[in-house]
Design an enzyme around this catalytic site. Structure first.
Site, short mmCIF file in Angstrom:
data_model
loop_
_atom_site.label_atom_id
_atom_site.label_comp_id
_atom_site.label_asym_id
_atom_site.label_seq_id
_atom_site.Cartn_x
_atom_site.Cartn_y
_atom_site.Cartn_z
N HIS A 1 -9.99 23.93 12.22
CA HIS A 1 -10.61 22.64 11.96
C HIS A 1 -12.03 22.91 11.45
O HIS A 1 -12.64 23.91 11.85
CB HIS A 1 -10.65 21.87 13.28
CG HIS A 1 -11.10 20.45 13.20
ND1 HIS A 1 -12.42 20.09 13.06
CD2 HIS A 1 -10.42 19.29 13.28
CE1 HIS A 1 -12.52 18.78 13.05
NE2 HIS A 1 -11.32 18.26 13.18
N ASP B 1 -10.97 27.48 20.09
CA ASP B 1 -10.99 26.02 19.98
C ASP B 1 -9.69 25.49 20.58
O ASP B 1 -8.62 25.59 19.98
CB ASP B 1 -11.11 25.65 18.50
CG ASP B 1 -11.07 24.15 18.28
OD1 ASP B 1 -10.87 23.40 19.26
OD2 ASP B 1 -11.23 23.72 17.12
N1 PLP Z 1 -10.92 21.25 16.77
C1 PLP Z 1 -9.69 20.78 16.56
C2 PLP Z 1 -8.53 21.74 16.50
C3 PLP Z 1 -9.48 19.41 16.40
O1 PLP Z 1 -8.26 18.94 16.19
C4 PLP Z 1 -10.61 18.55 16.45
C5 PLP Z 1 -10.44 17.11 16.21
O2 PLP Z 1 -9.54 16.68 15.54
C6 PLP Z 1 -11.86 19.11 16.69
C7 PLP Z 1 -11.98 20.45 16.84
C8 PLP Z 1 -13.08 18.25 16.77
O3 PLP Z 1 -12.99 17.42 17.87
P1 PLP Z 1 -14.04 16.22 18.07
O4 PLP Z 1 -14.01 15.43 16.81
O5 PLP Z 1 -13.48 15.49 19.25
O6 PLP Z 1 -15.34 16.84 18.35
#
Ligand code: PLP
Length: 402
Positions: free
Chosen positions: A118, A196
């Site tokens: 992400h 993550d």
């Molecule tokens: N990492 C992953 C794999 C995600 O799916 C997401 C959100 O979709 C995030 C990080 C970021 O999360 P947030 O927007 O809740 O900070």
């Protein structure tokens, strides 16, 4: 036997919209009543600021907030609650890591970032790399959409590879990584691992000690908890070495113009008034989840996902992206010349909520040769009827648009 109807009844929003088929769970999950009640009860009975009050409400608020830290530590099986830092979400947790752990890296060092990430687990490292003259090594994926372990071994053997940023499970195509094996490989090369877990925590049991990761992050709102709360787990050995990142109240021991002494970890990483009610909501969600038969929840989601992908394969023109051996219960789809956005509009008209776009994973979509996909992501409150209806509407829509 998992009773999905009874499980679903715990979610007020789903009761409020009986016709809704909510298949956008990777974006955010709905909240069970006990989580909403816990946040409300906190505001109605314990609301005060934490850590500094000399009155009983402040003590109650502090106990609730620090109790939430203990609950998160138990949920992740961290060795100590001090290894848990509250943030606004996974994004802020990853920025915290880049701005603290990242400061231990020296110019010329290398950060390995997988193509599955992400943007939240790429852009903060890129920003750090620019500031500190570091290099990013983009780690490729196999044809099935898993991390290329051969390339990882090559990267880890490089003398300046210092940190690996990797997702436990991909939000865009669902691939689940063997994080324990990957952390083992990294450790042998003295390379730190930042995992993550934003997509993993709602579905998979997570034990940070067994995984052997140095850092692990997630967001509350993807695991049945409120928005505005996230977690960074940092192994104690690393935690003791890292500087603060945001300055202000709460993160200090003493302040003077001649110099400021910071609070001991993890306090030095939590500047300002923290998200107290949200932490209480998160603790309620994790406590509730721990009381469920998690293996049964996962088996239910896996069976639904099997039903979904079997059905998708039978619809002409549907391409499923990502064929990892271990996948979360989500599917990323394209439809030849029919744009995913148009399909999503027709699904929405039938009260079926899905996500469409780049899913904050543009490098992954570039590797897959696409610019947009339609993502169907399941949670334990979804039913076989939800999946059947989605498949039927999708088939009709494609029939009409083709
Ligand atoms: N990492 C992953 C794999 C995600 O799916 C997401 C959100 O979709 C995030 C990080 C970021 O999360 P947030 O927007 O809740 O900070």
């Amino acid at each position: 036997m998992f009773d999905v109807a009874a499980f679903k009844q715990q979610f007020p929003l789903l009761g409020h919209y009986p016709e809704l088929i909510y298949l956008d769970n990777a974006a955010t999950t709905q909240k069970p009543r006990c989580v909403l009640d816990a946040e409300r009860a906190y505001y109605e009975t314990s609301n005060a600021n934490v850590h500094r009050g000399a009155h009983r409400l402040a003590v109650a608020a502090t106990e609730a907030y620090e109790g939430a830290r203990d609950t998160v530590a138990r949920f992740l099986n961290a060795a100590s609650s001090d290894e848990i830092i509250f943030t606004r979400g996974a994004t802020e947790a990853l920025n915290l890591l880049a701005n603290t752990v990242g400061m231990l890296l020296s110019p010329g060092d290398e950060i390995i970032v997988s193509t599955l990430e992400h943007h939240a687990n790429l852009v903060p490292w890129q920003m750090l790399a620019e500031r500190r003259q570091l290099s990013i090594l983009p780690l490729g994926i196999t044809a099935s959409g898993e991390i290329d372990l051969a390339e990882l071994a090559t990267f880890l053997a490089r003398p300046r590879a210092r940190l690996l940023a990797i997702s436990h499970a991909s939000n865009a195509i669902g691939s689940i990584q063997d994080i324990q094996a990957i952390c083992d490989m990294s450790r042998q090369h003295n390379c730190l691992t930042a995992v993550d877990g934003a997509q993993a925590v709602a579905h998979l049991p997570v034990d940070v000690q067994a995984l052997g990761c140095d850092m692990y992050v997630f967001s509350g709102h993807k695991v049945y908890a409120p928005t505005g709360i996230g977690v960074a787990y940092i192994h104690n050995k690393l935690l003791q070495r890292i500087p603060p990142w945001q300055g202000g109240g709460e993160m200090i021991e003493t302040v003077a113009f001649s110099g400021t002494r910071y609070a001991t970890p993890p306090g030095h990483l939590e500047a300002g008034t923290p998200p107290i009610a949200q932490a209480v909501g998160l603790a309620a969600a994790l406590t509730w989840l721990a009381q469920q038969d998690r293996a049964a929840l996962l088996a239910h989601e896996t069976a639904l996902h099997q039903q979904l992908e079997d059905g998708l394969r039978a619809i002409p023109g549907v391409v499923i992206h990502g064929q990892a051996a271990h996948k979360l219960s989500l599917s990323a789809l394209t439809f030849g010349h029919v744009h995913p956005y148009d399909v999503a509009q027709f699904l929405d008209a039938q009260q079926i909520a899905v996500r469409v776009g780049h899913h904050c994973a543009q490098p992954l979509q570039q590797a897959l040769g696409i610019t947009s996909s339609l993502r169907i992501s399941l949670a334990a409150y979804n039913t076989a009827d939800d999946v059947a209806r989605c498949l039927a509407v999708l088939a009709d829509t494609l029939d009409m648009l083709n």
